[in-house]
Motif scaffolding. Structure first.
Motif, PDB file in Angstrom:
ATOM      1  N   LEU A  94       0.678  -1.443  -0.002  1.00 26.81           N
ATOM      2  CA  LEU A  94       0.038   0.040  -0.016  1.00 26.81           C
ATOM      3  C   LEU A  94       0.738   1.412   0.022  1.00 26.81           C
ATOM      4  CD1 LEU A  94      -2.837  -1.167   2.478  1.00 26.81           C
ATOM      5  CD2 LEU A  94      -2.806  -1.566  -0.045  1.00 26.81           C
ATOM      6  N   ALA A  95       1.768   1.070   0.898  1.00 34.15           N
ATOM      7  CA  ALA A  95       2.819   2.349   0.836  1.00 34.15           C
ATOM      8  C   ALA A  95       4.177   1.956   1.127  1.00 34.15           C
ATOM      9  CB  ALA A  95       2.536   3.501   1.735  1.00 34.15           C
ATOM     10  N   LYS A  96       5.251   2.291   0.284  1.00 35.46           N
ATOM     11  CA  LYS A  96       6.409   1.783   0.514  1.00 35.46           C
ATOM     12  C   LYS A  96       7.534   2.663   0.187  1.00 35.46           C
ATOM     13  CE  LYS A  96       9.358  -1.949  -1.345  1.00 35.46           C
ATOM     14  NZ  LYS A  96       9.601  -3.196  -1.609  1.00 35.46           N
ATOM     15  N   THR A  97       8.564   2.970   0.930  1.00 31.55           N
ATOM     16  CA  THR A  97       9.723   3.815   0.560  1.00 31.55           C
ATOM     17  C   THR A  97      10.810   2.914   0.560  1.00 31.55           C
ATOM     18  OG1 THR A  97      10.365   4.795   2.510  1.00 31.55           O
ATOM     19  CG2 THR A  97       8.717   6.026   1.345  1.00 31.55           C
ATOM     20  N   GLY A  98      10.696   1.719   1.264  1.00 29.01           N
ATOM     21  CA  GLY A  98      11.911   0.847   1.643  1.00 29.01           C
ATOM     22  C   GLY A  98      11.649  -0.426   2.272  1.00 29.01           C
ATOM     23  N   GLY A  99      12.668  -1.055   3.066  1.00 29.20           N
ATOM     24  CA  GLY A  99      12.351  -2.161   3.594  1.00 29.20           C
ATOM     25  C   GLY A  99      11.294  -2.461   4.766  1.00 29.20           C
ATOM     26  N   LEU A 100      11.073  -1.393   5.426  1.00 29.85           N
ATOM     27  CA  LEU A 100      10.186  -1.012   6.378  1.00 29.85           C
ATOM     28  C   LEU A 100       8.739  -1.628   5.772  1.00 29.85           C
ATOM     29  CD1 LEU A 100       9.318  -0.196   9.205  1.00 29.85           C
ATOM     30  CD2 LEU A 100       9.119   2.254   8.220  1.00 29.85           C
ATOM     31  N   ALA A 101       8.254  -1.026   4.807  1.00 26.71           N
ATOM     32  CA  ALA A 101       7.403  -1.600   4.256  1.00 26.71           C
ATOM     33  C   ALA A 101       7.193  -3.021   4.234  1.00 26.71           C
ATOM     34  CB  ALA A 101       6.776  -0.983   3.142  1.00 26.71           C
ATOM     35  N   ASP A 102       8.064  -3.847   3.854  1.00 28.54           N
ATOM     36  CA  ASP A 102       8.287  -5.285   3.436  1.00 28.54           C
ATOM     37  C   ASP A 102       8.106  -5.986   4.761  1.00 28.54           C
ATOM     38  OD1 ASP A 102       8.842  -4.503   0.752  1.00 28.54           O
ATOM     39  OD2 ASP A 102      10.662  -5.323   0.626  1.00 28.54           O
ATOM     40  N   VAL A 103       8.947  -5.563   5.696  1.00 29.21           N
ATOM     41  CA  VAL A 103       8.909  -6.181   6.986  1.00 29.21           C
ATOM     42  C   VAL A 103       7.324  -6.067   7.639  1.00 29.21           C
ATOM     43  CG1 VAL A 103       9.844  -5.746   9.566  1.00 29.21           C
ATOM     44  CG2 VAL A 103      11.255  -5.595   7.681  1.00 29.21           C
ATOM     45  N   VAL A 104       6.920  -4.675   7.623  1.00 24.61           N
ATOM     46  CA  VAL A 104       5.342  -4.532   8.362  1.00 24.61           C
ATOM     47  C   VAL A 104       4.508  -5.395   7.679  1.00 24.61           C
ATOM     48  CG1 VAL A 104       4.005  -2.920   8.821  1.00 24.61           C
ATOM     49  CG2 VAL A 104       6.429  -2.363   9.263  1.00 24.61           C
ATOM     50  N   ALA A 105       4.824  -5.501   6.233  1.00 26.41           N
ATOM     51  CA  ALA A 105       3.640  -6.625   5.662  1.00 26.41           C
ATOM     52  C   ALA A 105       3.893  -7.975   6.035  1.00 26.41           C
ATOM     53  CB  ALA A 105       3.986  -6.525   4.082  1.00 26.41           C
ATOM     54  N   ALA A 106       5.047  -8.632   6.094  1.00 22.11           N
ATOM     55  CA  ALA A 106       5.465  -9.896   6.393  1.00 22.11           C
ATOM     56  C   ALA A 106       5.445 -10.488   7.870  1.00 22.11           C
ATOM     57  CB  ALA A 106       6.863 -10.306   5.527  1.00 22.11           C
ATOM     58  N   LEU A 107       6.069  -9.676   8.836  1.00 18.87           N
ATOM     59  CA  LEU A 107       6.106 -10.145  10.209  1.00 18.87           C
ATOM     60  C   LEU A 107       4.812 -10.440  10.670  1.00 18.87           C
ATOM     61  CD1 LEU A 107       7.857 -10.608  12.740  1.00 18.87           C
ATOM     62  CD2 LEU A 107       8.016  -8.211  13.038  1.00 18.87           C
ATOM     63  N   PRO A 108       3.862  -9.528  10.628  1.00 13.38           N
ATOM     64  CA  PRO A 108       2.567  -9.957  11.481  1.00 13.38           C
ATOM     65  C   PRO A 108       1.953 -11.021  10.926  1.00 13.38           C
ATOM     66  CG  PRO A 108       2.927  -7.383  10.891  1.00 13.38           C
ATOM     67  CD  PRO A 108       4.012  -8.171  10.030  1.00 13.38           C
ATOM     68  N   VAL A 109       1.824 -11.167   9.585  1.00 13.52           N
ATOM     69  CA  VAL A 109       1.275 -12.316   8.921  1.00 13.52           C
ATOM     70  C   VAL A 109       2.080 -13.839   9.635  1.00 13.52           C
ATOM     71  CG1 VAL A 109       0.975 -13.486   7.034  1.00 13.52           C
ATOM     72  CG2 VAL A 109       0.588 -11.036   6.902  1.00 13.52           C
ATOM     73  N   ALA A 110       3.349 -13.739   9.664  1.00 12.29           N
ATOM     74  CA  ALA A 110       4.158 -14.664   9.859  1.00 12.29           C
ATOM     75  C   ALA A 110       3.845 -15.082  11.507  1.00 12.29           C
ATOM     76  CB  ALA A 110       5.665 -14.595  10.032  1.00 12.29           C
ATOM     77  N   ARG A 169      -9.285  -4.600   6.376  1.00  9.07           N
ATOM     78  CA  ARG A 169      -8.375  -5.798   6.029  1.00  9.07           C
ATOM     79  C   ARG A 169      -7.386  -5.577   5.071  1.00  9.07           C
ATOM     80  NH1 ARG A 169      -9.220 -10.593   9.231  1.00  9.07           N
ATOM     81  NH2 ARG A 169     -11.471  -9.858  10.395  1.00  9.07           N
ATOM     82  N   MET A 170      -6.069  -6.165   5.251  1.00 10.67           N
ATOM     83  CA  MET A 170      -5.032  -6.062   4.390  1.00 10.67           C
ATOM     84  C   MET A 170      -5.602  -6.822   3.116  1.00 10.67           C
ATOM     85  SD  MET A 170      -2.598  -3.891   5.069  1.00 10.67           S
ATOM     86  CE  MET A 170      -1.152  -4.545   4.013  1.00 10.67           C
ATOM     87  N   PRO A 171      -5.218  -6.189   1.698  1.00  7.15           N
ATOM     88  CA  PRO A 171      -5.330  -6.997   0.634  1.00  7.15           C
ATOM     89  C   PRO A 171      -4.669  -8.184   0.745  1.00  7.15           C
ATOM     90  CG  PRO A 171      -4.335  -4.923   0.223  1.00  7.15           C
ATOM     91  CD  PRO A 171      -4.629  -4.780   1.463  1.00  7.15           C
ATOM     92  N   GLY A 172      -5.027  -9.221  -0.012  1.00  3.70           N
ATOM     93  CA  GLY A 172      -3.755 -10.410   0.042  1.00  3.70           C
ATOM     94  C   GLY A 172      -4.119 -11.105   1.414  1.00  3.70           C
ATOM     95  N   SER A 173      -3.573 -10.627   2.515  1.00  2.00           N
ATOM     96  CA  SER A 173      -3.065 -11.262   3.648  1.00  2.00           C
ATOM     97  C   SER A 173      -4.565 -11.534   4.629  1.00  2.00           C
ATOM     98  CB  SER A 173      -2.124 -10.890   4.535  1.00  2.00           C
ATOM     99  OG  SER A 173      -2.500  -9.790   4.923  1.00  2.00           O
ATOM    100  N   ALA A 174      -5.337 -10.489   4.198  1.00  2.00           N
ATOM    101  CA  ALA A 174      -6.875 -10.138   5.118  1.00  2.00           C
ATOM    102  C   ALA A 174      -6.349  -9.956   6.655  1.00  2.00           C
ATOM    103  CB  ALA A 174      -7.529 -11.595   4.995  1.00  2.00           C
TER     104      ALA A 174
END
Ligand code: ADP
Ligand code: GLC
Length: 496
Positions: free
Chosen positions: A13-29, A75-80
């Motif tokens: 949804l909003a990304k300037t760097g790796g922070l966005a990747d972490v915030v997308a993936a860590l909570p889902v894991a 809900r997040m798109p994709g992961s819900a």
């Protein structure tokens, strides 16, 4: 365990760097391991448009300079994954990045924009915002979310625990001290033991001083930020937290970054079917107008163009590298002088150097899949994700031994090598590492393949780090370990 992650950006949804990747993936894991995890994000236009099934939770009314603030649950798109969104049009509905305008100037009201974020996070933990859910742990990412830790600490009845993760010590959220009344925090926090930092107000310090635990994104960076060289003036504050500061290495989203299923690349491949990588290489050379040269080392850079990333070293080494037959593909944006210098490098070396100034996810996948190696010559690097993407795609990282790069890349000359490592932040040291890589690829394809296979076979998924964070939350809460640590989806009920 109910966990609220608070951050300014999230992929896609909003990304300037790796922070966005972490915030997308860590909570889902973490959710897959049984934790009850939600996000809190500012209602940037792309967030408001991108979340699904949004419904109002509470009308917050007027605060932090905004007349109309609402909290939504979506809900997040994709992961819900459930995501709270702060709908505050006056503060967040602007075109630009989460932090500033298209010209790269920071928004003048960033203090209010991110003070609101931390304040609402603390209320979500204090059972004051959503009567159906409240957080037991608030996990704040970077300075944008750090005020949550001060508010949590401030609440007299709070049993909530806060964790602050530093993704980059270079960005601290500094504001004029005289603006402190705008924060909504008690004045006793405006001292050097609190938020004051050399006559300014520091959001980063709110996290560093008040969080129950402070983490950063690699073990090496956790040690580095306790030194003047990497601490950006806060090394003393880091040292004063002692063992409360730890490093947990980021993972990567192994579904998004998977050459076996990647829809963006010319031909899919994996350990068992490595030939696809050759097709990706040829396709990349053709797409970018590079000479269809099998023998040259095809080197990629996917990066923000900033002093942190050490790409001036690459520019200085470039004539020597091109003369040795190296091809270079750069994709990035940021610092105007670096952008201009890379554009000039492309003009100076037609057919050998290709530069794309701009942000493009699909293109980043094609580049990483098609390249032989990826260069990350950073001056400092809290973790770094692109070297891990490189490893997964059989694209050998050439990295400086610093921060998370030191924790993930091992030199080819060592027993478990998976890339090339150099120490000095000089063009010469970088060039030597690149030329070593080029020689190995040309002269010993079997050794090259072994390095590729090690990287591709490594487990870099988020599950391990997710488990470590859950254990850290329990330690902070003084709770013994439960079946959560045992891993496995769904085995986590006992953690409540
Ligand atoms: P940092 O967060 O310091 O920028 P990381 O390596 O942690 O560095 O993360 C950078 C992320 O941004 C990666 O996902 C990388 O692929 C992506 N990225 C950086 N620049 C670009 C670009 N120009 N186009 C596409 N993706 C990019
Ligand atoms: C920061 C760091 C980078 C790290 C990322 C995610 O942007 O610069 O090294 O990988 O955060 O934690």
């Amino acid at each position: 365990m109910r966990v609220l992650h608070v951050a300014a950006e999230v992929f896609p949804l909003a990304k300037t760097g790796g922070l966005a990747d972490v915030v997308a993936a860590l909570p889902v894991a973490q959710a897959q391991q049984g934790a009850d995890v939600r996000l809190l994000l500012p209602g940037l236009p792309s967030v408001m448009d991108g979340v699904q099934h949004a419904r109002p939770v509470i009308d917050i009314g007027s605060c932090f300079g905004a007349l109309r603030v609402r909290l939504l649950l979506a809900r997040m798109p994709g992961s819900a994954l459930p995501v709270y969104v702060l709908d505050a049009p006056y503060l967040y509905r602007r075109s630009g990045s989460p932090y500033g305008n298209h010209a790269g100037e920071e928004w003048p009201d960033n203090l209010q924009r991110f003070a609101l974020l931390g304040w609402v996070a603390a209320h979500l933990a204090a059972d004051d915002a959503d009567l159906r859910w409240h957080a037991e742990v608030v996990h704040a990412h970077d300075w944008h979310a750090a005020l949550a830790c001060a508010h949590v600490a401030d609440h007299p009845a709070s049993e909530v625990r806060s964790v602050f993760t530093i993704h980059n010590m270079a960005f601290q959220g500094l504001f004029p001290l005289h603006d402190w009344p705008l924060l909504g925090l008690a004045s006793r926090h405006m001292s050097p033991a609190g938020l004051e930092f050399h006559g300014q107000l520091s959001f980063m310090k709110a996290g560093l001083q008040y969080a129950h635990r402070v983490t950063t994104v690699s073990p090496t960076y956790a040690r580095e930020i306790a030194t003047p060289e990497f601490g950006f003036g806060l090394d003393g504050a880091v040292r004063s937290r002692g063992a409360d500061v730890t490093g947990i290495l980021n993972g990567i989203d192994a579904e998004i970054w998977n050459p076996a299923t990647d829809a963006a690349i010319a031909e899919r491949y994996d350990l068992a079917r490595p030939q696809g990588k050759h097709a990706c290489r040829r396709a990349l050379q053709a797409e970018l107008g590079l000479a269809a040269d099998e023998r040259s080392l095809l080197l990629a850079v996917i990066s923000r163009l900033s002093a942190q990333k050490g790409l001036d070293l690459l520019l200085a080494a470039l004539p020597q590298l091109v003369a040795a037959g190296v091809q270079l593909v750069v994709q990035g944006g940021g610092d105007a002088s670096l952008e201009a210098a890379f554009r000039m490098a492309q003009e100076a070396h037609p057919g050998r150097v290709h530069v794309h100034i701009g942000y493009d996810e699909a293109r980043a996948h094609r580049t990483i899949a098609g390249a032989d190696a990826i260069a990350i010559p950073s001056r400092f690097e809290p973790c770094g994700l692109t070297q891990m993407y490189g490893l997964r795609y059989g694209t050998l990282p050439i990295a400086r031994r610093v921060g998370g790069l030191a924790d993930t890349v091992r030199d080819a000359a060592t027993t478990l090598g998976n890339g090339f490592v150099f120490d000095e932040a000089t063009p010469m040291a970088l060039a030597a590492a690149v030329l070593r890589a080029a020689r190995l690829r040309a002269q010993d394809p079997a050794a090259w393949q072994t390095l590729q296979q090690r990287g591709m076979a490594a487990d870099q998924a988020w599950a391990g780090a997710a488990r470590q964070y859950l254990q850290l939350y329990r330690d902070a809460a003084g709770r013994p370990g439960t079946s959560l640590t045992g891993g496995g989806a769904g085995g986590a009920g006992g953690a409540r």
